[in-house]
Scaffold this motif. Structure first.
Motif, PDB file in Angstrom:
ATOM      1  N   VAL A 113      75.147  11.579  25.703  1.00 40.81           N
ATOM      2  CA  VAL A 113      74.308  11.816  24.522  1.00 40.81           C
ATOM      3  C   VAL A 113      74.385  13.296  24.187  1.00 40.81           C
ATOM      4  N   ARG A 114      74.741  13.611  22.934  1.00 39.95           N
ATOM      5  CA  ARG A 114      74.888  15.000  22.495  1.00 39.95           C
ATOM      6  C   ARG A 114      73.855  15.409  21.451  1.00 39.95           C
ATOM      7  N   ASP A 115      73.263  14.459  20.757  1.00 40.09           N
ATOM      8  CA  ASP A 115      72.339  14.755  19.662  1.00 40.09           C
ATOM      9  C   ASP A 115      70.887  14.590  20.106  1.00 40.09           C
ATOM     10  N   VAL A 116      70.068  15.597  19.800  1.00 42.47           N
ATOM     11  CA  VAL A 116      68.621  15.519  20.019  1.00 42.47           C
ATOM     12  C   VAL A 116      67.938  15.740  18.680  1.00 42.47           C
ATOM     13  N   LEU A 117      66.990  14.867  18.343  1.00 42.97           N
ATOM     14  CA  LEU A 117      66.228  14.998  17.104  1.00 42.97           C
ATOM     15  C   LEU A 117      64.764  15.214  17.462  1.00 42.97           C
ATOM     16  N   LEU A 118      64.171  16.287  16.930  1.00 48.83           N
ATOM     17  CA  LEU A 118      62.782  16.643  17.184  1.00 48.83           C
ATOM     18  C   LEU A 118      61.953  16.318  15.945  1.00 48.83           C
TER      19      LEU A 118
ATOM     20  N   LEU B 119      66.844  22.487  25.842  1.00 43.11           N
ATOM     21  CA  LEU B 119      67.435  21.151  25.908  1.00 43.11           C
ATOM     22  C   LEU B 119      68.870  21.146  26.422  1.00 43.11           C
ATOM     23  N   PHE B 120      69.618  22.225  26.158  1.00 46.76           N
ATOM     24  CA  PHE B 120      71.047  22.243  26.493  1.00 46.76           C
ATOM     25  C   PHE B 120      71.419  23.359  27.464  1.00 46.76           C
ATOM     26  N   GLY B 121      70.447  24.023  28.053  1.00 44.60           N
ATOM     27  CA  GLY B 121      70.731  25.203  28.863  1.00 44.60           C
ATOM     28  C   GLY B 121      71.488  24.886  30.143  1.00 44.60           C
ATOM     29  N   ASP B 122      72.095  25.937  30.718  1.00 45.97           N
ATOM     30  CA  ASP B 122      72.873  25.798  31.950  1.00 45.97           C
ATOM     31  C   ASP B 122      72.031  26.036  33.201  1.00 45.97           C
TER      32      ASP B 122
ATOM     33  N   THR C 192      62.849   7.322  33.733  1.00 45.95           N
ATOM     34  CA  THR C 192      63.812   6.914  32.717  1.00 45.95           C
ATOM     35  C   THR C 192      65.232   6.981  33.266  1.00 45.95           C
ATOM     36  N   GLY C 193      65.480   7.938  34.156  1.00 43.68           N
ATOM     37  CA  GLY C 193      66.813   8.052  34.743  1.00 43.68           C
ATOM     38  C   GLY C 193      67.756   8.909  33.932  1.00 43.68           C
ATOM     39  N   ILE C 194      67.219   9.956  33.281  1.00 44.65           N
ATOM     40  CA  ILE C 194      68.060  10.842  32.475  1.00 44.65           C
ATOM     41  C   ILE C 194      68.650  11.926  33.368  1.00 44.65           C
ATOM     42  N   PHE C 195      69.963  11.929  33.487  1.00 46.22           N
ATOM     43  CA  PHE C 195      70.656  12.994  34.206  1.00 46.22           C
ATOM     44  C   PHE C 195      71.172  14.008  33.191  1.00 46.22           C
ATOM     45  N   VAL C 196      70.916  15.285  33.462  1.00 45.88           N
ATOM     46  CA  VAL C 196      71.407  16.341  32.584  1.00 45.88           C
ATOM     47  C   VAL C 196      72.788  16.782  33.050  1.00 45.88           C
ATOM     48  N   ARG C 197      73.483  17.446  32.163  1.00 44.34           N
ATOM     49  CA  ARG C 197      74.877  17.829  32.421  1.00 44.34           C
ATOM     50  C   ARG C 197      75.027  18.618  33.702  1.00 44.34           C
ATOM     51  N   ARG C 198      74.145  19.575  33.937  1.00 42.66           N
ATOM     52  CA  ARG C 198      74.293  20.431  35.117  1.00 42.66           C
ATOM     53  C   ARG C 198      74.197  19.610  36.411  1.00 42.66           C
ATOM     54  N   THR C 199      73.346  18.623  36.436  1.00 39.67           N
ATOM     55  CA  THR C 199      73.230  17.770  37.622  1.00 39.67           C
ATOM     56  C   THR C 199      74.536  17.025  37.870  1.00 39.67           C
ATOM     57  N   LEU C 200      75.101  16.476  36.807  1.00 38.84           N
ATOM     58  CA  LEU C 200      76.334  15.704  36.963  1.00 38.84           C
ATOM     59  C   LEU C 200      77.514  16.601  37.314  1.00 38.84           C
ATOM     60  N   ASP C 201      77.443  17.869  36.918  1.00 40.81           N
ATOM     61  CA  ASP C 201      78.481  18.821  37.314  1.00 40.81           C
ATOM     62  C   ASP C 201      78.436  19.106  38.813  1.00 40.81           C
ATOM     63  N   ASP C 202      77.231  19.141  39.380  1.00 40.62           N
ATOM     64  CA  ASP C 202      77.049  19.624  40.754  1.00 40.62           C
ATOM     65  C   ASP C 202      76.882  18.526  41.798  1.00 40.62           C
TER      66      ASP C 202
ATOM     67  N   ILE D  62      64.292  17.891  13.185  1.00 42.43           N
ATOM     68  CA  ILE D  62      65.257  18.935  13.522  1.00 42.43           C
ATOM     69  C   ILE D  62      66.345  18.307  14.385  1.00 42.43           C
ATOM     70  N   ARG D  63      67.587  18.424  13.942  1.00 47.45           N
ATOM     71  CA  ARG D  63      68.698  17.868  14.718  1.00 47.45           C
ATOM     72  C   ARG D  63      69.430  19.006  15.438  1.00 47.45           C
ATOM     73  N   LEU D  64      69.565  18.849  16.730  1.00 44.47           N
ATOM     74  CA  LEU D  64      70.329  19.781  17.550  1.00 44.47           C
ATOM     75  C   LEU D  64      71.495  19.019  18.153  1.00 44.47           C
ATOM     76  N   THR D  65      72.700  19.566  18.001  1.00 47.72           N
ATOM     77  CA  THR D  65      73.897  18.886  18.474  1.00 47.72           C
ATOM     78  C   THR D  65      74.682  19.807  19.389  1.00 47.72           C
ATOM     79  N   SER D  66      75.032  19.300  20.550  1.00 46.49           N
ATOM     80  CA  SER D  66      75.839  20.046  21.513  1.00 46.49           C
ATOM     81  C   SER D  66      77.292  19.611  21.402  1.00 46.49           C
ATOM     82  N   ASP D  67      78.201  20.501  21.810  1.00 49.52           N
ATOM     83  CA  ASP D  67      79.614  20.128  21.832  1.00 49.52           C
ATOM     84  C   ASP D  67      80.009  19.489  23.159  1.00 49.52           C
ATOM     85  N   ARG D  68      78.991  19.233  24.010  1.00 51.65           N
ATOM     86  CA  ARG D  68      79.235  18.586  25.295  1.00 51.65           C
ATOM     87  C   ARG D  68      78.254  17.437  25.487  1.00 51.65           C
TER      88      ARG D  68
END
Length: 379
Positions: A67-72, A356-359, A45-55, A81-87
């Motif tokens: 993308v900040r919102d994940v719906l389960l 989903l949002f861990g460092d 799919t080509g999904i890059f997570v935040r930590r990858t793009l940081d490093d 269930i909606r989970l929203t990150s501030d990043r």
């Protein structure tokens, strides 16, 4: 007959990244891939997570909006269930362009990349190809995917636990949707995994994955059925790209290296057993692999190869391997409904958000990696 220090089989992200790092250390490197174009045969799919793009340096122009919102969703699709990150937690890449960027970077570093060359086998540093002259090499890197032939030829471990996934990709008219990542836990469409829609406002990727022996009607049928009423709206008419392939979910393999070569990327099982994400670990393991290879070829000391130890790397996957077994045990819609219900409480939401949002990332070999070729910190 050509002779090179390192032959890399597979021009995916893991293979090209490893080649670039090795060529940058002054080694002669050749990369071969059976595809004639890197835009064909894209499986991720080509999904890059935040930590990858940081490093890692992934050009912004190759990435979609954050993308900040994940719906389960449970199987009933009611009350997600909606989970929203501030990043911005996820960005979907144009993977054909990412591969081409990685190819140019490898070639700029001095590696030679040959497409349309099919690997046949390797014996004692003698590598044969279909319809091309053989090559002699000091070391072989298997970056040839989940069912690696290089791994078998080198006598290394091979992946034995797989999901099979498939997805369609379609364009979205700008401004008509809100970026979101929809995840549906339903063993009827994705036994042992989930169905997903990730919509970044430019493209939507609609996919399913699961254990092949539990897919009674086949992955193509399940994907089409899911796409017909997937969360986020029905795909519009228009150009559609289809992708798919095996996903190793048994964790990093134990025996990854020998004096003749080593494995990277999917060939090494460098995929999260829980989320099936492979882009972050493939880049991090490529850094470690390049340092180990350069150190080994410089010194000839086989003890250097012990740094590329699958057993040690697997310790980071213990929790996720356990959760993979739990995931695999969800066999009925009722069990899936109960699993999503368990995530609605404070502890469940915290666990989901951490996943989903861990460092955290794997493995931790980035800026702190000691370059075994020089003995200095690699930056």
């Amino acid at each position: 007959m050509q002779t090179v220090d390192v032959l890399v089989v597979g021009a995916g992200l893991a293979g090209l990244s490893t080649a670039r790092l090795l060529a940058g250390r002054g080694l002669s490197v050749m990369v071969v891939d059976r595809r004639r174009s890197l835009s064909t045969g894209v499986r991720t799919t080509g999904i890059f997570v935040r930590r990858t793009l940081d490093d890692f340096d992934v050009p912004d122009r190759l990435l979609g909006p954050g993308v900040r919102d994940v719906l389960l969703y449970p199987p009933s699709r009611r009350a997600p269930i909606r989970l929203t990150s501030d990043r911005d937690e996820y960005r979907v890449a144009d993977m054909a362009a990412v591969y081409e960027h990685a190819r140019r970077a490898a070639e700029s570093a001095g590696a030679r990349v040959l497409l349309g060359v099919r690997y046949v086998d390797t014996t004692m540093g003698f590598v044969r190809f279909a319809g091309a002259e053989p090559v002699t090499t000091r070391f072989v890197v298997g970056a040839d995917g989940a069912r690696s032939r290089v791994a078998r030829d080198l006598g290394l471990d091979v992946n034995r636990r797989f999901l099979v996934g498939a997805e369609i990709v379609h364009p979205i008219a700008s401004g008509t949707t809100t970026p979101a990542f929809h995840c549906v836990l339903d063993p009827r469409i994705a036994p042992g995994y989930l169905g997903w829609v990730i919509d970044d406002g430019r493209h939507a990727h609609v996919g399913v994955a699961g254990y092949p022996n539990a897919m009674r009607t086949g992955i193509r049928h399940l994907l089409d059925a899911f796409a017909a009423d997937a969360p986020g709206g029905k795909p519009p008419a228009g150009p559609v790209e289809r992708r798919g392939g095996p996903i190793p979910v048994g964790g990093v393999l134990r025996r990854l290296a020998c004096p003749a070569g080593l494995l990277v990327g999917d060939a090494a099982g460098a995929v999260s057993p829980l989320t099936a994400g492979g882009l972050d670990p493939c880049l991090r393991m490529s850094e470690l692999a390049a340092a180990v290879i350069a150190g080994y070829l410089r010194t000839g000391d086989q003890r250097v190869l012990s740094r590329y130890d699958g057993d040690a790397l697997r310790t980071r996957f213990r929790g996720r391997l356990l959760l993979r077994r739990v995931f695999a045990g969800i066999r009925s819609p009722a069990a899936a409904e109960a699993a999503v219900t368990a995530l609605r409480g404070r502890a469940g939401r915290a666990l989901a958000a951490r996943t989903l949002f861990g460092d955290g990332s794997f493995p931790e070999v980035g800026p702190r990696l000691t370059d075994l070729a020089t003995g200095r910190p690699h930056r």
